[in-house]
Design a protein around this motif. Structure first.
Motif, PDB file in Angstrom:
ATOM      1  N   VAL A  10       0.828  -1.202   0.000  1.00  0.00           N
ATOM      2  CA  VAL A  10       0.000   0.000   0.000  1.00  0.00           C
ATOM      3  C   VAL A  10       0.868   1.260   0.000  1.00  0.00           C
ATOM      4  N   ALA A  11       1.933   1.227   0.787  1.00  0.00           N
ATOM      5  CA  ALA A  11       2.724   2.435   1.003  1.00  0.00           C
ATOM      6  C   ALA A  11       3.971   2.505   0.130  1.00  0.00           C
ATOM      7  N   GLY A  12       4.234   1.498  -0.668  1.00  0.00           N
ATOM      8  CA  GLY A  12       5.491   1.400  -1.376  1.00  0.00           C
ATOM      9  C   GLY A  12       5.549   2.166  -2.685  1.00  0.00           C
ATOM     10  N   LEU A  13       6.463   1.734  -3.558  1.00  0.00           N
ATOM     11  CA  LEU A  13       6.744   2.474  -4.779  1.00  0.00           C
ATOM     12  C   LEU A  13       5.547   2.494  -5.730  1.00  0.00           C
ATOM     13  N   ALA A  14       4.820   1.392  -5.833  1.00  0.00           N
ATOM     14  CA  ALA A  14       3.643   1.368  -6.709  1.00  0.00           C
ATOM     15  C   ALA A  14       2.620   2.407  -6.277  1.00  0.00           C
ATOM     16  N   ALA A  15       2.486   2.595  -4.963  1.00  0.00           N
ATOM     17  CA  ALA A  15       1.564   3.621  -4.457  1.00  0.00           C
ATOM     18  C   ALA A  15       2.052   5.014  -4.841  1.00  0.00           C
ATOM     19  N   SER A  16       3.365   5.223  -4.814  1.00  0.00           N
ATOM     20  CA  SER A  16       3.913   6.513  -5.247  1.00  0.00           C
ATOM     21  C   SER A  16       3.576   6.776  -6.708  1.00  0.00           C
ATOM     22  N   VAL A  17       3.788   5.774  -7.546  1.00  0.00           N
ATOM     23  CA  VAL A  17       3.495   5.924  -8.973  1.00  0.00           C
ATOM     24  C   VAL A  17       2.013   6.227  -9.175  1.00  0.00           C
ATOM     25  N   ALA A  18       1.156   5.539  -8.430  1.00  0.00           N
ATOM     26  CA  ALA A  18      -0.292   5.766  -8.557  1.00  0.00           C
ATOM     27  C   ALA A  18      -0.674   7.185  -8.154  1.00  0.00           C
ATOM     28  N   ARG A  19       0.007   7.742  -7.156  1.00  0.00           N
ATOM     29  CA  ARG A  19      -0.293   9.109  -6.743  1.00  0.00           C
ATOM     30  C   ARG A  19       0.208  10.130  -7.763  1.00  0.00           C
ATOM     31  N   VAL A  20       1.331   9.850  -8.372  1.00  0.00           N
ATOM     32  CA  VAL A  20       1.924  10.786  -9.323  1.00  0.00           C
ATOM     33  C   VAL A  20       1.231  10.716 -10.687  1.00  0.00           C
ATOM     34  N   ALA A  21       0.752   9.554 -11.065  1.00  0.00           N
ATOM     35  CA  ALA A  21       0.191   9.348 -12.408  1.00  0.00           C
ATOM     36  C   ALA A  21      -0.895  10.349 -12.785  1.00  0.00           C
ATOM     37  N   PRO A  22      -1.877  10.654 -11.920  1.00  0.00           N
ATOM     38  CA  PRO A  22      -2.939  11.585 -12.335  1.00  0.00           C
ATOM     39  C   PRO A  22      -2.447  13.019 -12.550  1.00  0.00           C
ATOM     40  N   LEU A  23      -1.252  13.325 -12.085  1.00  0.00           N
ATOM     41  CA  LEU A  23      -0.721  14.676 -12.231  1.00  0.00           C
ATOM     42  C   LEU A  23      -0.069  14.896 -13.589  1.00  0.00           C
ATOM     43  N   GLN A  24       0.062  13.831 -14.381  1.00  0.00           N
ATOM     44  CA  GLN A  24       0.730  13.930 -15.679  1.00  0.00           C
ATOM     45  C   GLN A  24      -0.285  14.218 -16.780  1.00  0.00           C
ATOM     46  N   ARG A  25       0.004  15.225 -17.565  1.00  0.00           N
ATOM     47  CA  ARG A  25      -0.911  15.597 -18.646  1.00  0.00           C
ATOM     48  C   ARG A  25      -0.536  14.936 -19.969  1.00  0.00           C
ATOM     49  N   ARG A  26       0.744  14.681 -20.173  1.00  0.00           N
ATOM     50  CA  ARG A  26       1.178  14.177 -21.473  1.00  0.00           C
ATOM     51  C   ARG A  26       1.805  12.792 -21.426  1.00  0.00           C
ATOM     52  N   THR A  27       2.097  12.277 -20.246  1.00  0.00           N
ATOM     53  CA  THR A  27       2.781  10.994 -20.125  1.00  0.00           C
ATOM     54  C   THR A  27       1.959  10.038 -19.273  1.00  0.00           C
ATOM     55  N   GLU A  28       1.693   8.860 -19.809  1.00  0.00           N
ATOM     56  CA  GLU A  28       1.070   7.808 -19.013  1.00  0.00           C
ATOM     57  C   GLU A  28       2.138   7.259 -18.064  1.00  0.00           C
ATOM     58  N   PHE A  29       1.829   7.197 -16.796  1.00  0.00           N
ATOM     59  CA  PHE A  29       2.799   6.785 -15.776  1.00  0.00           C
ATOM     60  C   PHE A  29       2.143   5.698 -14.958  1.00  0.00           C
ATOM     61  N   ARG A  30       2.744   4.512 -14.901  1.00  0.00           N
ATOM     62  CA  ARG A  30       2.089   3.380 -14.271  1.00  0.00           C
ATOM     63  C   ARG A  30       3.105   2.453 -13.616  1.00  0.00           C
ATOM     64  N   ALA A  31       2.603   1.526 -12.804  1.00  0.00           N
ATOM     65  CA  ALA A  31       3.473   0.626 -12.053  1.00  0.00           C
ATOM     66  C   ALA A  31       3.329  -0.825 -12.499  1.00  0.00           C
TER      67      ALA A  31
END
Length: 266
Positions: A10-31
């Motif tokens: 829940v708290a690890g790197l995948a969670a970080s990516v999930a939090r950052v992903a919606p902030l990207q307008r031009r790049t799909e960012f996923r774990a």
């Protein structure tokens, strides 16, 4: 065992990516690595450098459609910059938003090229291990390595990125016809730019500039310079390029204002 590891999931790197992903307008960012076609691991390209030729041919077709020509040096320069953007932007986003640094191993990063423009428009962060600060809520997770402070975190980011870039330089130099100095200059540009952009795109350009100054506080060889960001006469941030993208070889295109060719000629 599963109940022990569930909090880190829940708290690890995948969670970080999930939090950052919606902030990207031009790049799909996923774990994760989707099953659909078009995604490739960085390790696949670095392990078989001839695959860069296919990317360059795709790019050449795109350039010919728009400019009528596709000089080999231009395709080499574009692919150079676009590939390095993947580890650099991944590191910059997670540092800026989460104060975390993934390992950036080629086998733990993947990307997807755009359909209308053959540049990486999707990035997948596939590893679970990361570096973080003592106050990080996931500092006790087994995947986390805690470092003392932000300077130490910046040093880790620089080292992990440089390790990935070194593999790229080794693989790409023989097939691209570009010198190692040019490739390391491009690696420096990609990291400095990505740290800057991560701040700009989140609405805090100053924080991005500060991150760049933190990570590239001096020249750390084989990177070719400290952060090259500076305020111009209009009090806006600009950046001096270390490498050339070779866009000027395209019909009707001029050298970039901050191109090192212009600087060296002045």
């Amino acid at each position: 065992m599963d109940t022990v590891r569930r909090p880190s999931a829940v708290a690890g790197l995948a969670a970080s990516v999930a939090r950052v992903a919606p902030l990207q307008r031009r790049t799909e960012f996923r774990a994760d690595l989707p099953a659909r076609e078009g995604w490739q691991r960085c390790s696949a390209l670095l392990g078989d450098p001839a695959r860069f030729d296919g990317w360059r041919r795709l790019l050449a077709g795109w350039l010919r459609d728009r400019f009528g020509e596709a000089p080999a040096r231009t395709t080499a320069g574009y692919v150079m910059s676009w590939y390095l953007h993947v580890p650099a932007y991944t590191a910059a986003l997670l540092l800026h938003h989460e104060r975390r640094v993934p390992l950036l191993r080629p086998g733990e990063l993947a990307f997807r090229l755009g359909g209308d423009r053959p540049h990486p428009e999707g990035i997948a962060v596939l590893g679970a291990e990361f570096y973080c600060l003592p106050a990080d809520p996931a500092a006790g997770c087994p995947e986390a390595t805690v470092v003392a402070d932000e300077r130490a975190l910046a040093a880790v980011l620089r080292a992990r990125y440089t390790a990935h870039a070194a593999k790229f330089v080794h693989a790409y130099a023989p097939v691209a016809g570009l010198g190692r100095r040019m490739l390391w200059a491009a690696a420096t540009d990609a990291l400095d730019n990505s740290l800057w952009w991560a701040g700009r795109q989140s609405g805090d350009e100053g924080a991005g500039v500060a991150d760049a100054a933190l990570v590239l506080d001096a020249r750390h060889a084989p990177l070719t310079s400290a952060s090259a960001l500076r305020l111009n006469g209009d009090r806006t941030w600009v950046r001096r390029r270390e490498s050339c993208c070779f866009s000027y070889l395209l019909p009707g295109e001029a050298e970039c204002v901050e191109c090192p060719r212009v600087r060296h000629r002045a």
